[in-house]
Design an enzyme around this catalytic site. Structure first.
Site, PDB file in Angstrom:
ATOM      1  N   CYS A  67      47.946  41.354  37.821  1.00  0.00           N
ATOM      2  CA  CYS A  67      46.550  40.938  37.724  1.00  0.00           C
ATOM      3  C   CYS A  67      45.963  41.583  36.476  1.00  0.00           C
ATOM      4  O   CYS A  67      46.112  42.790  36.272  1.00  0.00           O
ATOM      5  CB  CYS A  67      45.762  41.370  38.956  1.00  0.00           C
ATOM      6  SG  CYS A  67      43.983  41.035  38.839  1.00  0.00           S
ATOM      7  N   CYS A 186      44.749  36.334  31.889  1.00  0.00           N
ATOM      8  CA  CYS A 186      45.112  36.170  33.303  1.00  0.00           C
ATOM      9  C   CYS A 186      46.629  36.040  33.470  1.00  0.00           C
ATOM     10  O   CYS A 186      47.291  35.351  32.690  1.00  0.00           O
ATOM     11  CB  CYS A 186      44.417  34.927  33.858  1.00  0.00           C
ATOM     12  SG  CYS A 186      44.847  34.516  35.557  1.00  0.00           S
TER      13      CYS A 186
END
Length: 211
Positions: A67, A186
């Site tokens: 993440c 991301c």
């Protein structure tokens, strides 16, 4: 993250995304919301540190996260680990910025453009990235059709989403023609890296190039 979703090929949670063996370790209790806030509870922080030690005991050569928001935990991880730590693809931003002329710009694609702001201090102090630096053009993919599956934790239809990602970048390059490279923040954006490289003939950096 202590999170389960069906990863696409190219995602950091898909072992096939890498050209070498990878070892995974879940940090119990480390949720997406906690990573987004940039702060762990004492119990989760202990589990995070244990995970670093465990990964090193398995002989890993480097450690990353699944993440982009885990960049907030870069200083904790590197204070424990003996191997290199790359908790976010954003740690590549200083290298990318010095690779191009000072007037060239870098496009940073994130899942949601509103989410990097709260991490401003962490990005600046631990990744060498200044959110307010006008060389970095930050844009979110939150309005790309089909990409909402990321926020919902559902499986993303990469084939369906890819044209929307390409269309988004096309419009950004028309607006800012001085962009010379693309950085994907991301960890669920690397499945589109090759499509962007092919379409625009620009270097694309992501969580996979970081690892």
């Amino acid at each position: 993250l202590d999170y389960n979703y069906p990863p696409s090929a190219g995602d950091t949670d898909c072992p096939g995304s890498f050209a070498y063996d990878v070892t995974y370790r879940v940090v119990p209790g480390l949720t997406f919301e906690m990573a987004q806030a940039g702060k762990m509870t004492p119990t989760v922080e202990k589990e995070f540190k244990n995970a670093i030690v465990w990964l090193e005991s398995k002989g890993v050569s480097g450690i990353t996260g699944d993440c982009g928001f885990m960049m907030a935990f870069q200083p904790i991880a590197r204070s424990i680990a003996k191997v290199p730590i790359f908790m976010s693809s954003m740690v590549q931003s200083p290298m990318i910025s010095v690779a191009f002329d000072k007037y060239d710009q870098i496009l940073v694609l994130t899942a949601n453009s509103n989410t990097l702001g709260p991490q401003k201090e962490v990005l600046l102090s631990h990744c060498g990235f200044d959110v307010d630096d006008d060389r970095f053009i930050i844009r979110g993919c939150q309005d790309v059709p089909g990409f909402e599956a990321v926020a919902k934790g559902d499986k993303v239809d990469v084939e369906y989403v890819t044209p929307g990602i390409v269309k988004l970048v096309t419009s950004i390059l028309e607006e800012v023609p001085s962009i010379r490279s693309i950085l994907l923040e991301c960890t669920e954006l690397p499945p589109y890296s090759d499509a962007l490289r092919k379409e625009f003939d620009l270097p694309v950096f992501d969580a996979i190039t970081c690892a």
